[in-house]
Design an enzyme around this catalytic site. Structure first.
Site, mmCIF file in Angstrom:
data_model
loop_
_atom_site.group_PDB
_atom_site.id
_atom_site.type_symbol
_atom_site.label_atom_id
_atom_site.label_comp_id
_atom_site.label_asym_id
_atom_site.label_seq_id
_atom_site.Cartn_x
_atom_site.Cartn_y
_atom_site.Cartn_z
ATOM 1 N N VAL A 8 0.874 -1.169 0.000
ATOM 2 C CA VAL A 8 0.000 0.000 0.000
ATOM 3 C C VAL A 8 0.913 1.221 0.000
ATOM 4 C CG1 VAL A 8 -2.018 -1.051 1.091
ATOM 5 C CG2 VAL A 8 -0.220 -0.075 2.524
ATOM 6 N N SER A 9 0.377 2.359 -0.413
ATOM 7 C CA SER A 9 1.214 3.546 -0.590
ATOM 8 C C SER A 9 1.477 4.324 0.684
ATOM 9 C CB SER A 9 0.579 4.480 -1.623
ATOM 10 O OG SER A 9 0.511 3.827 -2.863
ATOM 11 N N THR A 10 0.560 4.263 1.662
ATOM 12 C CA THR A 10 0.742 5.053 2.879
ATOM 13 C C THR A 10 0.480 4.201 4.117
ATOM 14 O OG1 THR A 10 -1.573 5.748 3.027
ATOM 15 C CG2 THR A 10 -0.099 7.125 1.690
ATOM 16 N N GLN A 13 -3.188 3.307 4.963
ATOM 17 C CA GLN A 13 -3.885 2.268 4.207
ATOM 18 C C GLN A 13 -3.642 0.902 4.833
ATOM 19 O OE1 GLN A 13 -2.060 3.347 0.443
ATOM 20 N NE2 GLN A 13 -4.015 4.115 -0.310
#
Length: 184
Positions: A8-10, A13
């Protein structure tokens, strides 16, 4: 061996959905990252790549979990092909074990890159339209005109800068930026 990779990007998330799908698919080992796909150094992906051996398959939930550009994805697949390691994307239904899977991989990678570029173009167009409409982006300033007047009055009355910043609920550096010592 089926080796899972989820990203996931962050940090906000959640990886739960991806990990559950990878486990259901039969992945014996799962590596994860909470980092943007545009970053070249992804520790979890690097671990998965180093762990994988000839004949293994790296399983991902979706193609864009591996990378953000077509070139990056193709380079990764070529590197894995040399090591005789396959890629399987669960939601994209791609398995690079066969010719058809390799073909679809390249098509899906092109679509993923196109989708990202279209999103970028729409974002830029939206920001430009907002600017033309007189809207300003970014965070609102913490030092309003009212707070600035109050700060100057409090500082001239002898209150310390630290106390003024706490009273007005602005950082000390913000107070100094708006009220430099040379102005008092």
């Amino acid at each position: 061996m089926q080796i899972g990779y989820a990203r996931v990007s962050t940090n906000e998330q959640d990886l739960t959905l991806q990990i559950a799908a990878l486990k259901k698919h039969g992945c014996e080992r799962i590596f994860t990252d909470k980092i943007s796909g545009s970053k070249l150094q992804r520790p979890g992906l690097n671990e998965a790549l180093n762990f994988a051996r000839k004949g293994d398959c790296i399983v991902i939930w979706k193609l864009d979990r591996l990378g953000r550009t077509m070139k990056g994805l193709i380079d990764l697949v070529e590197e894995l092909n040399k090591k005789e390691i396959d890629i399987c994307s669960l939601t994209d239904h791609i398995d690079t074990k066969g010719v058809t899977g390799k073909f679809f991989f390249h098509i899906m990678a092109a679509f993923a890159e196109m989708e990202r570029e279209l999103t970028r173009e729409r974002t830029i167009a939206g920001l430009e339209a907002a600017r033309k409409a007189g809207k300003k982006g970014g965070r609102p300033k913490s030092m309003t005109t009212k707070k600035l007047k109050a700060a100057k009055k409090l500082l001239s009355s002898g209150m310390t800068a630290k106390d003024v910043s706490q009273t007005l609920e602005v950082s000390l550096s913000t107070l100094y930026r708006y009220c430099p010592a040379s102005d008092l």
